[in-house]
Design an enzyme around this catalytic site. Structure first.
Site, mmCIF file in Angstrom:
data_model
loop_
_atom_site.group_PDB
_atom_site.id
_atom_site.type_symbol
_atom_site.label_atom_id
_atom_site.label_comp_id
_atom_site.label_asym_id
_atom_site.label_seq_id
_atom_site.Cartn_x
_atom_site.Cartn_y
_atom_site.Cartn_z
ATOM 1 N N GLY A 146 0.806 -1.210 0.000
ATOM 2 C CA GLY A 146 0.000 0.000 0.000
ATOM 3 C C GLY A 146 0.840 1.261 0.000
ATOM 4 O O GLY A 146 0.543 2.226 -0.723
ATOM 5 N N TYR A 302 -8.519 -16.377 5.865
ATOM 6 C CA TYR A 302 -7.860 -15.474 4.921
ATOM 7 C C TYR A 302 -8.202 -15.864 3.488
ATOM 8 O O TYR A 302 -8.564 -15.012 2.665
ATOM 9 C CB TYR A 302 -6.349 -15.512 5.143
ATOM 10 C CG TYR A 302 -5.570 -14.669 4.174
ATOM 11 C CD1 TYR A 302 -5.464 -13.294 4.346
ATOM 12 C CD2 TYR A 302 -4.940 -15.250 3.067
ATOM 13 C CE1 TYR A 302 -4.750 -12.511 3.462
ATOM 14 C CE2 TYR A 302 -4.228 -14.478 2.165
ATOM 15 C CZ TYR A 302 -4.135 -13.113 2.367
ATOM 16 O OH TYR A 302 -3.434 -12.345 1.472
#
Length: 361
Positions: A146, A302
């Protein structure tokens, strides 16, 4: 290569670091000039020291090729870089020999032709792009993939909102980007994906800025986290990785449409292949998405959240692409080192052992 002294020029033996977006190039006879990819210009002087220099030998990047663009009848110069061809378009000038001769180049039908592979960086992929006027939101932008995404977009002119759970870490990430380019348009805003009210507050705060939204990158995720429930009563991995982003996109859908062409990018994972969200009869089993503590396994949680990411992205693209908003899900790579392992010491140990074999950001 050692710098040589020439009459009227200052010599510099120190290799001072270039600012982001700048690149050092050398002409055939050894004169050094500097290309600024952000502003699409070149200059003789080093952007920091202001000095000029000449080096022994020929081109430092590659051999120079010359060809004529069909219909233009002017020679333009291509300098090979990172095994790719870069054609500089109008507004870019090239240093020529000893004299301060500047050659303005015509617009090329295909101004940038590049090939990418597993060694390509975000800065290389965005090379030559002007993102001025574009607005991007990136979740989980204070670290890892990110942060690199936010930095690369900001250094190419985009206005970037770093949507982070921790205000302190978000502000620190903003400062790191500003240290590389003080004119970068970056801002940190608080976004807690584990709280649906928090997602709503973020969306309202962003809308109050009256900005367009051209890129919404859903990047934030947790991995290997122990079982816990959010304030909304949902399993945390499912809510942070999928449901929080789902809600965020719904709240900002009107802004995306008004800003078209726009896009949503959902960072998923190839591990979505190793799970299922159907029961034995083939019907969707929603209890698998937010399981009880007894039924919880971190890796499966996940994987299921990543599968939900892809299903969501595909359906979002089907619904919004006619309105100028595209959606794509992406697998960042198996050998990419990031900070996603931070939830459990065992995964941190495994990631540390694997780090010498992973791609560094």
């Amino acid at each position: 290569m050692a710098a040589l002294k020439y009459a009227g020029l200052e010599d510099t033996d120190s290799e001072e670091e270039l600012p982001p977006g700048w690149e050092e190039r050398t002409t055939k006879d050894g004169w050094v000039y500097y290309a600024n990819h952000l502003e699409e210009k070149t200059q003789w002087e080093h952007p920091k020291s202001g000095k000029r220099k000449r080096v022994a030998g020929g081109l430092s990047c590659s051999q120079k090729l010359e060809f004529c663009v069909p219909g233009v009848h002017q020679i333009i110069f291509i300098f090979g870089l990172y095994s790719s061809k870069n054609v500089f378009h109008q507004g870019v000038s090239l240093a020529q020999k000893e004299a301060s001769l500047v050659l303005s180049l015509p617009v090329s039908p295909n101004p940038t032709e590049q090939k990418y592979d597993g060694n390509s960086t975000a800065m290389e992929i965005l090379q030559g792009r002007d993102l001025s006027g574009k607005v991007a939101i990136i979740t989980g932008a204070n670290s890892g993939i990110g942060f690199e995404t936010a930095k690369s977009l900001a250094l190419h002119g985009a206005c970037v909102i770093l949507a982070c759970r921790s205000p302190a870490r978000g502000d620190a990430a903003v400062q790191r980007i500003l240290e590389e380019w003080h004119k970068a348009k970056v801002e940190a805003m608080t976004l807690d994906l584990a709280s649906l009210q928090g997602v709503q507050r973020f969306a309202e705060a962003f809308k109050s800025k009256n900005l367009p939204l051209h890129m919404l990158i859903c990047n934030a995720a947790v991995f290997g986290a122990p079982w816990s429930l959010t304030e909304d009563g949902l399993e945390s991995t499912f809510q942070v990785n999928h449901l929080g982003h789902f809600y965020l996109v719904q709240l900002l859908e009107d802004v995306l449409r008004q800003s078209s062409p726009a896009r949503v990018v959902v960072v998923s994972s190839e591990s979505h292949r190793f799970t299922e969200i159907k029961d034995s009869s083939g019907k969707l089993d929603f209890s698998l998405l937010s399981p009880s503590k007894k039924e919880y396994w971190a890796m499966l949680a996940y994987n299921r959240s990543k599968l939900c990411n892809i299903l969501f992205s595909n359906e979002l693209n089907r619904r919004l692409s006619p309105h100028g908003v595209t959606s794509n899900s992406v697998h960042p790579g198996n050998m990419m080192y990031s900070s996603i392992h931070r939830s459990w010491w065992l995964y941190t140990l495994l990631f540390t052992l694997a780090r010498p074999f992973t791609k560094s950001m």
